[in-house]
Structure formats: structure tokens, C-alpha cells
Enzyme design. Structure first.
Site, PDB file in Angstrom:
ATOM      1  N   ARG A   1       1.039  -2.596  -2.271  1.00 29.63           N
ATOM      2  CA  ARG A   1       0.816  -1.808  -3.485  1.00 29.63           C
ATOM      3  C   ARG A   1      -0.246  -0.766  -3.210  1.00 29.63           C
ATOM      4  O   ARG A   1      -1.330  -1.090  -2.744  1.00 29.63           O
ATOM      5  CB  ARG A   1       0.307  -2.700  -4.619  1.00 29.63           C
ATOM      6  CG  ARG A   1       1.333  -3.562  -5.221  1.00 29.63           C
ATOM      7  CD  ARG A   1       0.940  -4.003  -6.598  1.00 29.63           C
ATOM      8  NE  ARG A   1      -0.430  -4.511  -6.726  1.00 29.63           N
ATOM      9  CZ  ARG A   1      -0.929  -4.981  -7.846  1.00 29.63           C
ATOM     10  NH1 ARG A   1      -0.178  -4.994  -8.931  1.00 29.63           N
ATOM     11  NH2 ARG A   1      -2.153  -5.426  -7.901  1.00 29.63           N
TER      12      ARG A   1
ATOM     13  N   THR B   1      -2.002   4.068  -7.440  1.00 26.76           N
ATOM     14  CA  THR B   1      -0.822   4.209  -8.317  1.00 26.76           C
ATOM     15  C   THR B   1      -0.223   2.865  -8.696  1.00 26.76           C
ATOM     16  O   THR B   1       0.560   2.778  -9.643  1.00 26.76           O
ATOM     17  CB  THR B   1       0.276   5.019  -7.612  1.00 26.76           C
ATOM     18  OG1 THR B   1       0.720   4.260  -6.470  1.00 26.76           O
ATOM     19  CG2 THR B   1      -0.247   6.364  -7.123  1.00 26.76           C
TER      20      THR B   1
ATOM     21  N   ASP C   1      -5.421 -12.750  -5.427  1.00 24.70           N
ATOM     22  CA  ASP C   1      -4.519 -12.061  -4.496  1.00 24.70           C
ATOM     23  C   ASP C   1      -3.824 -13.116  -3.628  1.00 24.70           C
ATOM     24  O   ASP C   1      -4.453 -13.768  -2.790  1.00 24.70           O
ATOM     25  CB  ASP C   1      -5.331 -11.090  -3.626  1.00 24.70           C
ATOM     26  CG  ASP C   1      -4.427 -10.248  -2.739  1.00 24.70           C
ATOM     27  OD1 ASP C   1      -3.613 -10.828  -1.976  1.00 24.70           O
ATOM     28  OD2 ASP C   1      -4.511  -9.020  -2.811  1.00 24.70           O
TER      29      ASP C   1
END
Ligand code: PRP
Ligand code: URA
Length: 211
Positions: A106, A110, A202
Site C-alpha cells: 500500500r 494514497t 500490521d
């Protein structure tokens, strides 16, 4: 619980292992183990409707008819990196499955998925595809992986994740209404950095000990 194409796996073992994954006190080793174990349980659900055929066999006592898997074969498609931690669990259930890989990260700004690798078996169009990724956050990575599989001809696709955010589920449902989503939990929301709340952090960093 089933809602449209979403199947939420509420089995107590799944929910227990999910708690292990969520806890900040869980070590890298235990995180990996719990992810593999929860993958086995999600894999049970993901393979629930595989077609069977009847065959004649002989037991030690007599001849009988019995069922075995028929028809479509499977391809597992982990999204790198975090999806790798689900592969072994699925292979325990279906050792002959092929494994394709899609590498996506990712973009921090953005939040859109950027592909850096893909390697799929040539016959994905003949196989049931199980896309593996513990986290479905904005949905960008899952949609990009499914787009790629469909461009390669895949038609039977299931997305298997551990935690889905409402935003990511809605995005996959909008982009690919034919795709089934299997998850252990739907969490509350995304934070401003696109992390799932309460989530588990994560998933790549937690299983590989990076960061
Ligand atoms: C994580 C996770 C998913 C993705 C989900 O991967 O494993 O692939 O984020 O987010 P999204 O739904 O908003 O796309 P990440 O990009 O952090 O890469 P990594 O697995 O290599 O750490
Ligand atoms: N990717 C992760 O690994 N965790 C999140 O919470 C969101 C995306």
C-alpha cells in the site's frame, strides 16, 4: 453468519485465535502459529462446498460406495507479504493445491495498492481461486488481486481474510459482487492511516518481526 456474499466464521476456536492475534502481548512466534491455525479453520469454511463424486472402494470388511473430491482444483493466492502466513494452513487441508503469488504494497500516502510481483499458474481459469490475506482494510489490495486474477481468466474466486473493515468489504462487494468473502471478524472502522480498528496492527510486521 452469512450476509450476501460475506460469510462470518463465528466458531469459538476462530474467535479465540483471533484474540491471540489481536493482543499486543503475542510474540512473533505465537502470532505465526495462531495465523496458521486460524487459516486451517477458515479453510474448512472456504472448502465447505467443494464438489464430491461417488466412488466404489473396498474397506477391510466389504465393498461400499464412498465420496471423494471431484472436479475443480484449487489455487491458493496469498497476497504478499501477510497472506503467506495463511498458506501452510490451507495446504494442510488441500496438499495438492497450486500456489500463485501476488505482491502488493500500500502506498503510504494514497493507500492504493501497488503491484510489484505476480506469478500464477497458467490454468487459473480452470481452478477455484482462494485469495489469502489476513487484512481487508480499504480493500485496495484485495480488489487489485482479484482484478489481476480475472484478467488471467479466473471465474471462481473466494477472498479469505481474518479481519475485514466495513469499508474494505463494501469496496470488494461493489467491484466484484460475484466474489465470496470469508472472514473471522468485521471490525469497527479504519483510522486516518488506513489501519483497522481495533484490528491487530500490521499483519506483515507482526508475523515477520519487522518494525
Ligand atoms: C497489508 C495487508 C493487506 C493490505 C490491506 O499489506 O496484508 O495486503 O495491507 O490493506 P488494504 O485493504 O487497504 O489494501 P501491506 O500493504 O502492509 O504489505 P505487507 O503485507 O507487505 O506488509
Ligand atoms: N494492513 C494491515 O496489516 N493492518 C491494517 O490494520 C490495515 C492494513
Amino acid at each position: 453468519m452469512t450476509r450476501g456474499r460475506l460469510v462470518l466464521v463465528e466458531h469459538p476456536l476462530v474467535q479465540h485465535k483471533l484474540t491471540v492475534l489481536r493482543s499486543v502481548e503475542t510474540s512473533t512466534k505465537k502470532f505465526r502459529e495462531a495465523l496458521e491455525e486460524i487459516a486451517i479453520l477458515l479453510g474448512y469454511e472456504a472448502t465447505r462446498d467443494l464438489p464430491l463424486e461417488e466412488v466404489g472402494i473396498i474397506t477391510p470388511l466389504e465393498a461400499t460406495k464412498a465420496k471423494r473430491l471431484a472436479g475443480k482444483k484449487l489455487v491458493l493466492v496469498p497476497i504478499l507479504r501477510a497472506g503467506l502466513g495463511m498458506v501452510e494452513g490451507f495446504l494442510r487441508l488441500v496438499p495438492s493445491a497450486r500456489v500463485g503469488h501476488v505482491g502488493l504494497y500500500r502506498d503510504d500516502d494514497t493507500l492504493e495498492a501497488v503491484r510489484y510481483y505476480s506469478n500464477l499458474p497458467p490454468d487459473v481459469h480452470e481452478r477455484r481461486c482462494l485469495v489469502l490475506d489476513p487484512m481487508l482494510a480499504t480493500g485496495g489490495s484485495a480488489v487489485a488481486a482479484i482484478d489481476l486474477l480475472k484478467r488471467e481468466g479466473a471465474r471462481d474466486i473466494t477472498l479469505v481474510c481474518v479481519i475485514g473493515a466495513p469499508e474494505g468489504i463494501a469496496r470488494v462487494e461493489r467491484a466484484h459482487p460475484d466474489v465470496r468473502i470469508i472472514a473471522a471478524a468485521v471490525d469497527r472502522q479504519l483510522d486516518e492511516r488506513g489501519y483497522i480498528l481495533p484490528g491487530l496492527g500490521d499483519a506483515g510486521d507482526r508475523q515477520f518481526g519487522t518494525k
